[in-house]
Scaffold this motif. Structure first.
Motif, short mmCIF file in Angstrom:
data_model
loop_
_atom_site.label_atom_id
_atom_site.label_comp_id
_atom_site.label_asym_id
_atom_site.label_seq_id
_atom_site.Cartn_x
_atom_site.Cartn_y
_atom_site.Cartn_z
N PHE A 1 82.99 -37.93 12.65
CA PHE A 1 81.55 -37.21 12.40
C PHE A 1 81.55 -36.27 13.41
N SER A 2 81.18 -35.08 13.05
CA SER A 2 80.73 -33.70 13.73
C SER A 2 79.49 -33.11 13.39
N GLY A 3 78.50 -32.83 14.02
CA GLY A 3 77.27 -32.04 13.53
C GLY A 3 77.10 -30.76 14.49
N TYR A 4 76.39 -29.78 13.60
CA TYR A 4 76.25 -28.55 14.13
C TYR A 4 74.95 -27.84 13.90
N GLN A 5 74.27 -27.48 14.78
CA GLN A 5 72.91 -26.61 14.11
C GLN A 5 73.11 -25.09 14.92
N PRO A 6 74.10 -24.38 14.42
CA PRO A 6 74.38 -22.97 14.77
C PRO A 6 72.91 -22.27 15.18
N GLU A 7 71.98 -22.32 14.35
CA GLU A 7 70.89 -21.41 14.66
C GLU A 7 69.97 -21.96 15.68
N ASN A 8 70.13 -23.12 16.24
CA ASN A 8 69.44 -23.66 17.15
C ASN A 8 70.43 -23.88 18.41
N ASN A 9 71.58 -24.29 18.29
CA ASN A 9 72.13 -24.85 19.44
C ASN A 9 73.63 -24.06 19.56
N GLY A 10 73.87 -23.08 18.79
CA GLY A 10 75.08 -22.28 18.85
C GLY A 10 76.32 -23.27 18.31
N PRO A 11 77.47 -23.37 19.22
CA PRO A 11 78.57 -24.15 18.65
C PRO A 11 78.56 -25.37 19.38
N LYS A 12 77.52 -25.87 19.76
CA LYS A 12 77.52 -27.06 20.23
C LYS A 12 77.62 -28.12 19.45
#
Length: 177
Positions: free
Chosen positions: A36-47
């Protein structure tokens, strides 16, 4: 020294370089495993995150099948509100991706979490029986970390050790004079 320990501690908790046995981003469906991987590019970039979602907003979730046999099985994903009465799934569902087969071994989806709160992810495979992996998570809720206490205690013990050694040296120096 205290600052360097504090600075390097964030690197200890990062996801990169973990072996599969140490990977805490794994969902288990019976004997099968999914990363499982999750991303929030608008809030946390590539983290990348894999436990709690740091903020509300647009979120990308990627499920990579570790076991090849999952590629031939219908899989469903559902996110529900984490409430006590979970008898009516349709009523508490905030996201639903119906059963489908993913021959490339990857399922990804986007969801815009509008509200902070506690949720439960349900990933179900349909084989001869239904097998569901259930994982609770939160969105936008900061977990209190008490790791700073370790650094305070470590600094105090280090300071006491330096004081003790300096005092011993001072006493021995005064005895010789």
């Amino acid at each position: 020294m205290f600052i360097s320990c504090f600075y390097s501690s964030s690197k200890l908790y990062s996801h990169g370089g973990l072996s599969l046995e140490d990977d805490y981003c794994i969902l288990t469906l019976g004997t099968n495993k999914i990363h499982f991987s999750g991303y929030q590019p608008e809030n946390n970039g590539p983290k990348e995150f894999c436990e709690d979602i740091p903020e509300t907003g647009k979120t990308i979730v990627v499920l990579d099948f570790i076991d090849r046999e999952l590629r031939d099985l219908p899989l469903e994903v559902r996110i529900i509100n984490d409430i006590e009465d979970q008898t009516n799934l349709d009523q508490i569902t905030v996201f639903h991706k119906p059963y489908d087969v993913y021959p490339n071994g990857t399922l990804n989806f986007r969801h815009n979490f509008l509200e902070k709160g506690n949720y439960v992810g349900l990933v179900t495979i349909k084989n001869d029986t239904f097998i569901t992996s259930r994982f609770p998570f939160s969105v936008g809720i900061k977990k209190q970390s008490f790791s700073f206490i370790f650094y305070i205690v470590f600094s105090l013990l280090l300071g006491l050790g330096v004081y003790y050694i300096a005092r011993k040296i001072h006493i021995k120096t005064n005895e010789k004079v």
